[in-house]
Design a protein around this motif. Structure first.
Motif, PDB file in Angstrom:
ATOM      1  N   GLU A   1       7.796  18.338 -10.570  1.00  0.00           N
ATOM      2  CA  GLU A   1       8.777  19.026 -11.118  1.00  0.00           C
ATOM      3  C   GLU A   1       8.975  20.659 -10.463  1.00  0.00           C
ATOM      4  OE1 GLU A   1      11.158  17.790 -13.136  1.00  0.00           O
ATOM      5  OE2 GLU A   1       9.906  16.029 -13.193  1.00  0.00           O
ATOM      6  N   LYS A   2       7.779  20.729  -9.672  1.00  0.00           N
ATOM      7  CA  LYS A   2       7.823  22.164  -9.103  1.00  0.00           C
ATOM      8  C   LYS A   2       7.731  22.313  -7.632  1.00  0.00           C
ATOM      9  CE  LYS A   2       4.819  23.208 -13.190  1.00  0.00           C
ATOM     10  NZ  LYS A   2       3.578  23.440 -13.568  1.00  0.00           N
ATOM     11  N   ASN A   3       8.234  23.488  -6.914  1.00  0.00           N
ATOM     12  CA  ASN A   3       8.602  23.483  -5.631  1.00  0.00           C
ATOM     13  C   ASN A   3       6.909  23.698  -5.114  1.00  0.00           C
ATOM     14  OD1 ASN A   3       9.514  23.828  -2.896  1.00  0.00           O
ATOM     15  ND2 ASN A   3      10.174  25.985  -3.425  1.00  0.00           N
ATOM     16  N   LYS A   4       6.418  22.855  -4.411  1.00  0.00           N
ATOM     17  CA  LYS A   4       5.222  23.021  -4.211  1.00  0.00           C
ATOM     18  C   LYS A   4       4.862  22.737  -2.640  1.00  0.00           C
ATOM     19  CE  LYS A   4       3.253  23.653  -8.273  1.00  0.00           C
ATOM     20  NZ  LYS A   4       2.697  25.064  -8.611  1.00  0.00           N
ATOM     21  N   VAL A   5       3.927  23.304  -1.999  1.00  0.00           N
ATOM     22  CA  VAL A   5       3.546  22.882  -0.780  1.00  0.00           C
ATOM     23  C   VAL A   5       1.869  22.317  -0.881  1.00  0.00           C
ATOM     24  CG1 VAL A   5       3.018  23.473   1.840  1.00  0.00           C
ATOM     25  CG2 VAL A   5       5.099  24.774   0.395  1.00  0.00           C
ATOM     26  N   VAL A   6       2.125  20.933  -0.175  1.00  0.00           N
ATOM     27  CA  VAL A   6       0.883  20.439  -0.299  1.00  0.00           C
ATOM     28  C   VAL A   6       0.001  20.185   0.715  1.00  0.00           C
ATOM     29  CG1 VAL A   6      -0.232  18.070  -1.323  1.00  0.00           C
ATOM     30  CG2 VAL A   6       1.721  19.319  -2.684  1.00  0.00           C
ATOM     31  N   LEU A   7      -1.375  20.434   0.974  1.00  0.00           N
ATOM     32  CA  LEU A   7      -1.952  19.972   2.047  1.00  0.00           C
ATOM     33  C   LEU A   7      -3.092  18.757   1.817  1.00  0.00           C
ATOM     34  CD1 LEU A   7      -3.476  20.548   4.796  1.00  0.00           C
ATOM     35  CD2 LEU A   7      -5.089  21.819   3.764  1.00  0.00           C
ATOM     36  N   ASP A   8      -2.905  17.770   2.406  1.00  0.00           N
ATOM     37  CA  ASP A   8      -3.744  16.427   2.113  1.00  0.00           C
ATOM     38  C   ASP A   8      -4.885  16.446   2.949  1.00  0.00           C
ATOM     39  OD1 ASP A   8      -4.571  14.213   0.745  1.00  0.00           O
ATOM     40  OD2 ASP A   8      -3.248  12.847   2.060  1.00  0.00           O
ATOM     41  N   VAL A   9      -6.283  16.642   2.782  1.00  0.00           N
ATOM     42  CA  VAL A   9      -7.134  16.700   3.701  1.00  0.00           C
ATOM     43  C   VAL A   9      -7.814  15.277   3.786  1.00  0.00           C
ATOM     44  CG1 VAL A   9      -9.497  17.670   4.154  1.00  0.00           C
ATOM     45  CG2 VAL A   9      -7.795  18.932   2.868  1.00  0.00           C
ATOM     46  N   GLY A  10      -7.827  14.576   4.981  1.00  0.00           N
ATOM     47  CA  GLY A  10      -8.231  13.568   4.967  1.00  0.00           C
ATOM     48  C   GLY A  10      -7.213  12.349   4.777  1.00  0.00           C
TER      49      GLY A  10
ATOM     50  N   VAL B   1       1.769  18.472   4.174  1.00  0.00           N
ATOM     51  CA  VAL B   1       1.126  18.572   5.513  1.00  0.00           C
ATOM     52  C   VAL B   1      -0.219  17.884   5.471  1.00  0.00           C
ATOM     53  CG1 VAL B   1       0.440  20.947   5.432  1.00  0.00           C
ATOM     54  CG2 VAL B   1       0.430  19.778   7.596  1.00  0.00           C
ATOM     55  N   GLY B   2      -0.862  17.196   6.205  1.00  0.00           N
ATOM     56  CA  GLY B   2      -2.072  16.285   6.371  1.00  0.00           C
ATOM     57  C   GLY B   2      -2.916  16.903   7.665  1.00  0.00           C
ATOM     58  N   ILE B   3      -4.128  16.816   7.251  1.00  0.00           N
ATOM     59  CA  ILE B   3      -5.236  16.863   8.279  1.00  0.00           C
ATOM     60  C   ILE B   3      -6.136  15.795   8.251  1.00  0.00           C
ATOM     61  CG2 ILE B   3      -4.881  19.629   8.521  1.00  0.00           C
ATOM     62  CD1 ILE B   3      -7.622  19.740   6.997  1.00  0.00           C
ATOM     63  N   ASP B   4      -6.681  15.425   9.268  1.00  0.00           N
ATOM     64  CA  ASP B   4      -7.873  14.170   9.377  1.00  0.00           C
ATOM     65  C   ASP B   4      -8.612  14.579  10.795  1.00  0.00           C
ATOM     66  OD1 ASP B   4      -7.873  11.553   7.791  1.00  0.00           O
ATOM     67  OD2 ASP B   4      -8.821  11.366   9.600  1.00  0.00           O
ATOM     68  N   SER B   5      -9.813  14.246  10.599  1.00  0.00           N
ATOM     69  CA  SER B   5     -10.686  14.295  11.775  1.00  0.00           C
ATOM     70  C   SER B   5     -10.491  13.097  12.834  1.00  0.00           C
ATOM     71  CB  SER B   5     -11.939  14.167  11.457  1.00  0.00           C
ATOM     72  OG  SER B   5     -12.437  13.406  10.779  1.00  0.00           O
TER      73      SER B   5
ATOM     74  N   PRO C   1     -10.610  20.046  11.737  1.00  0.00           N
ATOM     75  CA  PRO C   1     -11.864  19.989  10.746  1.00  0.00           C
ATOM     76  C   PRO C   1     -11.618  20.934   9.650  1.00  0.00           C
ATOM     77  CG  PRO C   1     -12.321  21.059  12.595  1.00  0.00           C
ATOM     78  CD  PRO C   1     -11.052  20.518  13.192  1.00  0.00           C
ATOM     79  N   ILE C   2     -11.949  20.872   8.443  1.00  0.00           N
ATOM     80  CA  ILE C   2     -11.863  21.847   7.518  1.00  0.00           C
ATOM     81  C   ILE C   2     -12.024  23.486   7.843  1.00  0.00           C
ATOM     82  CG2 ILE C   2     -12.564  22.626   5.155  1.00  0.00           C
ATOM     83  CD1 ILE C   2     -13.231  19.666   4.677  1.00  0.00           C
ATOM     84  N   ASN C   3     -13.108  23.594   8.785  1.00  0.00           N
ATOM     85  CA  ASN C   3     -13.388  25.147   8.987  1.00  0.00           C
ATOM     86  C   ASN C   3     -12.019  25.647  10.050  1.00  0.00           C
ATOM     87  OD1 ASN C   3     -13.915  23.764  11.259  1.00  0.00           O
ATOM     88  ND2 ASN C   3     -15.972  24.560  11.592  1.00  0.00           N
ATOM     89  N   LEU C   4     -11.202  24.867  10.291  1.00  0.00           N
ATOM     90  CA  LEU C   4     -10.059  25.287  11.104  1.00  0.00           C
ATOM     91  C   LEU C   4      -8.565  25.448  10.565  1.00  0.00           C
ATOM     92  CD1 LEU C   4     -10.714  23.988  14.993  1.00  0.00           C
ATOM     93  CD2 LEU C   4     -11.611  26.215  13.870  1.00  0.00           C
TER      94      LEU C   4
END
Length: 317
Positions: free
Chosen positions: A99-108, A126-130, A149-152
């Motif tokens: 219901e809200k205007n969110k920006v989501v990061l999906d890790v893995g 937006v997603g990140i994956d190794s 990676p998470i640290n970047l």
């Protein structure tokens, strides 16, 4: 191995921990191939590990805390069984944020199934994956994904701050879970949410089936509510838990027997499936009774009747 022979510090609460199981790398690979019959040769190299249990928060973790290599994950991700087509927690989380205007990061982010669901609900993700192959698959679907990676995380746009950061069955793969989660926590906006879903140990089949995926190098840690609360305390946050609904007793026994004895899935009409299930349980009476007793003990445990996974919600004030 004697429990007294290996002592190490818990990666979450830093308490003393004792070893209780030796895990040969060759056994892990053999068991994975038995589970995923579509995996191709050559097999990757896998270290020998041991498992330890923390005396305080009861986290179970590997020694060494060394994740599977890129070669290992490229190999196992080739199985079409590896990425599940659905997770109960995806819907539960979308209900909280849609219901809200969110920006989501999906890790893995894997192959991007959750990112696709976000898009269908009009949520920016937006997603990140190794795993580069997974990232390329996301991009082929028109999704935004980076091989990072998470640290970047700081190299991403959006000021590197997100309304919601998700980790669906990622935490148990991390070599340094405490520092990795602390790094992600720094990228959650004030008032934002860090949502972590993870297997809740012990899962219903844990006592009866030697699960290669719930051992290193695939899973480096096994989490319970006490250990998850210890992680939240380290962040200065309070954890809210949404636990997966539990299957019924007979379904849990049948599923465990199927895993334990490498039985193929039962197909056909509902009547034929029931007949074949009954036959399977009858031809292995001792194993069936032992499994049934373990499930009854689980139902009467202090933890009660709970499912195999938990969604942990950490809100940043």
């Amino acid at each position: 191995m004697s429990r007294q022979k290996i002592m190490s510090q818990c990666p979450v609460c830093k308490s003393n921990s004792l070893g209780f199981e030796v895990i040969p790398g060759s056994k892990v690979l053999d068991s994975i191939i038995n589970l995923f019959d579509d995996l191709r040769l050559p097999r990757p190299k896998v270290l020998d590990y041991s498992l330890l249990k923390c005396s305080e928060c009861e986290l179970i973790f590997s020694n060494p805390m060394k994740a599977g290599s890129d070669e290992f994950y490229s190999w196992i991700c080739n199985s079409h069984y590896y990425y599940p087509p659905e997770r109960w927690e995806w819907g539960a989380l979308i209900e909280l944020i849609k219901e809200k205007n969110k920006v989501v990061l999906d890790v893995g982010c894997g192959s991007g199934i959750f990112l696709e669901k976000l898009t269908k609900h009009g949520i920016s993700g937006v997603g990140i994956d190794s795993n580069l192959g997974s990232v390329l698959e996301c991009r082929s679907k028109g999704l935004t994904a980076e091989c990072l990676p998470i640290n970047l995380l700081g190299t991403l746009g959006n000021g590197s701050k997100f309304d919601v950061i998700t980790l669906f069955h990622v935490l148990e793969h991390l070599e340094d879970p405490r520092e990795s989660i602390a790094s992600l926590w720094a990228h959650v906006k004030s008032g934002g949410l860090l949502a972590i879903s993870i297997p809740l140990s012990p899962m219903f089949f844990e006592e009866d089936w030697w699960d290669p995926l719930n051992r290193p190098p695939h899973h480096l840690t096994r989490w319970n509510l006490k250990a998850l609360n210890a992680l939240a305390t380290f962040l200065g946050a309070k954890a809210e838990f949404v636990i997966e609904p539990c299957n019924g007793l007979i379904q849990r026994v049948a599923s465990t027997m199927q895993l334990k004895h490498s039985m193929p899935h039962i197909t056909g009409s509902a009547f034929n499936r029931k007949l074949r299930l009954i036959f399977r349980l009858i031809v292995r009476p001792i194993s069936t009774v032992k499994t049934l007793l373990h499930q009854l003990q689980r139902d009467n445990s202090p933890q009660g009747v709970v499912g195999n996974s938990v969604l942990v919600l950490l809100k940043k004030l």
